[in-house]
Design a protein around this motif. Structure first.
Motif, PDB file in Angstrom:
ATOM      1  N   HIS A  92      37.591  46.553  42.140  1.00 46.17           N
ATOM      2  CA  HIS A  92      36.517  46.261  43.085  1.00 46.17           C
ATOM      3  C   HIS A  92      37.073  45.594  44.340  1.00 46.17           C
ATOM      4  CE1 HIS A  92      35.984  41.881  41.998  1.00 46.17           C
ATOM      5  NE2 HIS A  92      36.398  42.287  40.820  1.00 46.17           N
ATOM      6  N   ASP A 125      41.157  38.409  42.417  1.00 47.31           N
ATOM      7  CA  ASP A 125      39.869  38.981  41.969  1.00 47.31           C
ATOM      8  C   ASP A 125      39.223  39.720  43.125  1.00 47.31           C
ATOM      9  OD1 ASP A 125      37.468  39.495  40.721  1.00 47.31           O
ATOM     10  OD2 ASP A 125      36.827  37.419  40.566  1.00 47.31           O
ATOM     11  N   GLU A 159      30.929  44.856  42.295  1.00 47.16           N
ATOM     12  CA  GLU A 159      31.195  44.281  40.964  1.00 47.16           C
ATOM     13  C   GLU A 159      30.684  42.853  40.884  1.00 47.16           C
ATOM     14  OE1 GLU A 159      33.291  42.344  37.622  1.00 47.16           O
ATOM     15  OE2 GLU A 159      33.245  41.770  39.727  1.00 47.16           O
ATOM     16  N   GLU A 160      30.883  42.098  41.959  1.00 42.75           N
ATOM     17  CA  GLU A 160      30.521  40.678  41.914  1.00 42.75           C
ATOM     18  C   GLU A 160      29.008  40.453  41.959  1.00 42.75           C
ATOM     19  OE1 GLU A 160      32.624  38.722  40.974  1.00 42.75           O
ATOM     20  OE2 GLU A 160      34.589  39.015  41.882  1.00 42.75           O
ATOM     21  N   GLY A 162      27.076  42.542  39.976  1.00 39.56           N
ATOM     22  CA  GLY A 162      26.589  43.175  38.754  1.00 39.56           C
ATOM     23  C   GLY A 162      26.639  44.693  38.751  1.00 39.56           C
ATOM     24  N   ASP A 186      41.774  43.207  36.235  1.00 36.88           N
ATOM     25  CA  ASP A 186      40.827  42.259  36.848  1.00 36.88           C
ATOM     26  C   ASP A 186      40.639  41.088  35.881  1.00 36.88           C
ATOM     27  OD1 ASP A 186      39.078  41.316  38.777  1.00 36.88           O
ATOM     28  OD2 ASP A 186      37.359  42.413  37.999  1.00 36.88           O
ATOM     29  N   THR A 187      41.666  40.839  35.078  1.00 40.31           N
ATOM     30  CA  THR A 187      41.628  39.752  34.105  1.00 40.31           C
ATOM     31  C   THR A 187      42.907  38.932  34.306  1.00 40.31           C
ATOM     32  OG1 THR A 187      42.540  41.314  32.479  1.00 40.31           O
ATOM     33  CG2 THR A 187      40.173  40.955  32.416  1.00 40.31           C
ATOM     34  N   ILE A 204      26.822  39.413  30.313  1.00 36.58           N
ATOM     35  CA  ILE A 204      26.160  38.400  31.141  1.00 36.58           C
ATOM     36  C   ILE A 204      24.683  38.727  31.287  1.00 36.58           C
ATOM     37  CG2 ILE A 204      26.683  39.623  33.301  1.00 36.58           C
ATOM     38  CD1 ILE A 204      27.262  36.773  34.503  1.00 36.58           C
ATOM     39  N   ARG A 334      26.384  33.926  29.032  1.00 36.57           N
ATOM     40  CA  ARG A 334      27.483  34.837  28.706  1.00 36.57           C
ATOM     41  C   ARG A 334      27.194  35.345  27.304  1.00 36.57           C
ATOM     42  NH1 ARG A 334      30.677  36.382  33.171  1.00 36.57           N
ATOM     43  NH2 ARG A 334      30.294  34.693  34.633  1.00 36.57           N
ATOM     44  N   HIS A 368      20.923  40.320  37.049  1.00 35.80           N
ATOM     45  CA  HIS A 368      21.694  41.422  36.457  1.00 35.80           C
ATOM     46  C   HIS A 368      22.082  41.092  35.042  1.00 35.80           C
ATOM     47  CE1 HIS A 368      25.241  38.991  37.181  1.00 35.80           C
ATOM     48  NE2 HIS A 368      24.997  38.951  38.470  1.00 35.80           N
ATOM     49  N   GLU A 402      38.605  37.539  26.694  1.00 41.33           N
ATOM     50  CA  GLU A 402      38.355  36.627  27.804  1.00 41.33           C
ATOM     51  C   GLU A 402      36.856  36.447  27.961  1.00 41.33           C
ATOM     52  OE1 GLU A 402      41.061  36.362  31.340  1.00 41.33           O
ATOM     53  OE2 GLU A 402      41.608  38.360  30.659  1.00 41.33           O
ATOM     54  N   GLY A 404      35.023  36.159  30.924  1.00 42.76           N
ATOM     55  CA  GLY A 404      34.349  36.751  32.078  1.00 42.76           C
ATOM     56  C   GLY A 404      33.781  38.117  31.731  1.00 42.76           C
ATOM     57  N   SER A 405      33.154  38.738  32.717  1.00 37.66           N
ATOM     58  CA  SER A 405      32.475  40.014  32.489  1.00 37.66           C
ATOM     59  C   SER A 405      32.912  41.049  33.519  1.00 37.66           C
ATOM     60  CB  SER A 405      30.958  39.840  32.621  1.00 37.66           C
ATOM     61  OG  SER A 405      30.532  38.702  31.901  1.00 37.66           O
ATOM     62  N   PRO A 407      31.057  44.449  34.179  1.00 36.32           N
ATOM     63  CA  PRO A 407      29.900  45.162  33.620  1.00 36.32           C
ATOM     64  C   PRO A 407      30.150  46.629  33.273  1.00 36.32           C
ATOM     65  CG  PRO A 407      29.246  43.843  35.533  1.00 36.32           C
ATOM     66  CD  PRO A 407      30.736  43.732  35.424  1.00 36.32           C
ATOM     67  N   HIS A 433      36.719  32.838  41.987  1.00 33.81           N
ATOM     68  CA  HIS A 433      35.373  32.329  42.330  1.00 33.81           C
ATOM     69  C   HIS A 433      35.402  30.877  42.825  1.00 33.81           C
ATOM     70  CE1 HIS A 433      33.108  35.485  39.690  1.00 33.81           C
ATOM     71  NE2 HIS A 433      34.224  35.972  40.198  1.00 33.81           N
TER      72      HIS A 433
HETATM   73  N1  BES Z   1      37.441  39.409  37.501  1.00 35.94           N
HETATM   74  C1  BES Z   1      36.193  39.000  37.010  1.00 35.94           C
HETATM   75  C2  BES Z   1      36.010  39.213  35.528  1.00 35.94           C
HETATM   76  C3  BES Z   1      36.765  38.249  34.667  1.00 35.94           C
HETATM   77  C4  BES Z   1      36.789  36.915  34.965  1.00 35.94           C
HETATM   78  C5  BES Z   1      37.384  38.699  33.564  1.00 35.94           C
HETATM   79  C6  BES Z   1      37.470  36.032  34.149  1.00 35.94           C
HETATM   80  C7  BES Z   1      38.054  37.838  32.733  1.00 35.94           C
HETATM   81  C8  BES Z   1      38.120  36.504  33.038  1.00 35.94           C
HETATM   82  C9  BES Z   1      35.072  39.771  37.701  1.00 35.94           C
HETATM   83  O1  BES Z   1      35.333  40.026  39.054  1.00 35.94           O
HETATM   84  C10 BES Z   1      33.849  38.915  37.680  1.00 35.94           C
HETATM   85  O2  BES Z   1      33.883  37.836  38.180  1.00 35.94           O
HETATM   86  N2  BES Z   1      32.788  39.418  37.113  1.00 35.94           N
HETATM   87  C11 BES Z   1      31.538  38.749  37.158  1.00 35.94           C
HETATM   88  C12 BES Z   1      30.510  39.762  36.756  1.00 35.94           C
HETATM   89  C13 BES Z   1      29.110  39.388  37.054  1.00 35.94           C
HETATM   90  C14 BES Z   1      28.869  38.997  38.466  1.00 35.94           C
HETATM   91  C15 BES Z   1      28.194  40.519  36.650  1.00 35.94           C
HETATM   92  C16 BES Z   1      31.530  37.555  36.242  1.00 35.94           C
HETATM   93  O3  BES Z   1      32.154  37.564  35.177  1.00 35.94           O
HETATM   94  O4  BES Z   1      30.909  36.552  36.615  1.00 35.94           O
END
Ligand code: BES
Ligand code: ZN
Length: 470
Positions: A92, A125, A159-160, A162, A186-187, A204, A334, A368, A402, A404-405, A407, A433
């Motif tokens: 993304h 990210d 992506e950020e 949703g 992305d992890t 999420i 989460r 989302h 991990e 995070g998400s 989607p 973030h």
């Molecule tokens: N890169 C992250 C996902 C991630 C974060 C994976 C930490 C593993 C560890 C991705 O860009 C992200 O931040 N995704 C959002 C998705 C949400 C906005 C639907 C998230 O996890 O908050």
């Protein structure tokens, strides 16, 4: 020496020579403030998509920018290689808002190198991470004319927020996107010099609850006691989200949760991790969380709820005796595999409704949702990734989950029928973030090398019949 070994040596040389250019490319992309959540950045989002499209075109790849009701999707493919598998590389180009701005040491959209780290919003990210795959493909193109497998690059700009428009896009372009496996970087690695393959991500469900009381803000002395204060009610509801054991208190919340297996718990316990070092990393002296689980278990494999933003009343300097007319909170859960974000929305609404006293109206916005995912480790692709990471990082990866998400991972399985390899090149302290997001340049280059090796490992696989045809 085989032809393939010769090419791999030539690629190593090419990548070394090209390293400064690869860094400059990343800096160019990082200078574009492609913040997806803020509508004023729409032109920057477009510029980032244009930049990528131009980059792919310059490499001689087929590329197109697909408009969506939201932000555009860039889709590119490398020259067709008959008899080789097809790999969908997802990334993304959108980034999170850079706030709080005052805490950045160097401005978020002026990439700056300090002690081997490149600091900028989006560094890890996900611009720096997905660009490793573009750079590795570029090196194959310069060295051998083209990568040895069919690569489809799917780089989105939402992506950020949703990924609201990506599922319809996958459905509409399913045959064009037919592939054998998906790859996402992305992890994160588990630790510095300890690369990882991630086999599980949390899902999420994100909400905003707004409570409204009187028509306008009131004097809290004149009216306090006679009028229900929406801020008082809001914090009470938010306080009820967890019980005294740190468990989420919404009825039915844990019903569908897939429990951790004994084997997972044993494996996590063996990873080099201490609470003490973790607490030091984030600057706390201890933590309270769901009883009966370790920190890694809570972060990776247990569902949680966190408040993400709170707004009400007087926020300026000094004291102001006011009874606010409104109070709102952004909060998100989460989720772990089998928990359904839609079912949660329904039970959350019921649970809130029961707690609203006289004098308050409420509105819940459902931003989302995405389910948690577990991907299979039992595939030849995982074995390829293990070997490729060993080549790029000099060390075999550990297998982790991990918190995070991402989607779209679940949809890749459902719509395209493929598993995703989650190959994280980042570090846990890269400040995703947060202020001062960074990506280690060493990890960037090691990621590029691992990626170049991955295409070679994939090229050695027989193509499964009927899938990923080009
Ligand atoms: N890169 C992250 C996902 C991630 C974060 C994976 C930490 C593993 C560890 C991705 O860009 C992200 O931040 N995704 C959002 C998705 C949400 C906005 C639907 C998230 O996890 O908050
Ligand atoms: Zn992110």
């Amino acid at each position: 020496m085989t032809n393939m070994q010769n090419i791999m040596l030539a690629i190593q040389t090419d990548l070394s020579q090209h390293a400064p250019r690869a860094e400059a490319d990343l800096c160019e992309l990082l200078r574009i403030p492609s913040v997806s959540a803020i509508s004023a950045h729409a032109p920057d989002i477009q510029r980032a998509a244009d930049w990528l499209h131009g980059y792919f075109r310059d490499l001689g790849y087929q590329s197109a920018i697909h408009a969506t009701p939201g932000h555009p999707i860039v889709l590119a493919r490398t020259p067709a290689v008959d008899g080789a598998i097809t790999v969908l590389v997802y990334g993304h180009y959108d980034v999170q808002p850079p706030d709080p701005l005052g805490q950045w040491i160097s401005p978020p959209f002026e990439p700056t190198v300090r002690q081997g780290n490149l600091f900028a919003r989006g560094a890890t990210d996900d611009k720096g991470q997905f660009l490793t795959h573009v750079q590795s493909a570029a090196s194959w193109t310069r060295t051998a004319g083209a990568p040895p497998v069919n690569l489809i690059f799917l780089i989105e700009g939402e992506e950020e927020i949703g990924s609201p428009n990506l599922v319809p896009f996958l459905q509409r372009h399913a045959s064009e996107l037919a592939c054998d496996v998906a790859v996402i970087s992305d992890t994160s690695q588990f630790a510095p010099d300890l690369p990882a393959i991630t086999y599980g991500l949390r899902g999420i469900a994100y909400y905003e609850l707004t409570l409204t009381g009187p028509r306008q803000d009131l004097h809290s002395g004149t009216f306090g006691g006679g009028v229900t204060n929406p801020a008082n009610v809001l914090v009470k509801i938010l306080g009820n989200l967890h019980d005294s054991h740190g468990r989420v208190a919404i009825p039915g919340f844990y019903d569908a949760v897939v429990p951790l297996t004994d084997r997972e718990r044993q494996e996590y316990a063996q990873l080099p991790f201490t609470d003490q070092a973790f607490f030091e990393q984030v600057g706390v002296s201890g933590a309270f969380g769901e009883a009966g689980y370790t920190t890694l278990e809570r972060r990776w494999a247990r569902p949680t709820c966190d408040i993400n933003g709170l707004t009400s009343g007087y926020q300026g300097e000094g004291a102001k005796t006011v009874l606010p007319a409104r109070a709102s909170a952004k909060f998100s859960f989460r989720l772990v595999p089998r928990q359904d974000p839609h079912a949660l929305s329904a039970s959350l609404r019921e649970w809130i409704a029961e707690q609203i006293p006289a004098g308050i109206t409420w509105e819940l916005t459902d931003f989302h949702g995405a389910p948690g995912v577990l991907v299979s480790l039992d595939s030849p692709y995982v074995a390829c990734a293990q070997r490729a990471i060993e080549q790029g990082f000099g060390r075999a990866p550990v297998f982790i989950r991990e918190g995070g998400s991402i989607p779209i991972v679940g949809d890749f399985k459902e719509i395209l029928g493929v598993d995703t390899l989650l190959l994280g090149w980042g570090q846990n302290d890269d400040n995703m973030h947060s202020p001062n997001e960074k990506f280690s340049l060493a990890d960037y280059h090691r990621g590029i090398r691992a990626s170049a090796a991955l295409w070679e490992e994939f090229a050695k696989l027989p193509r499964p019949a009927g899938k990923g045809n080009v």
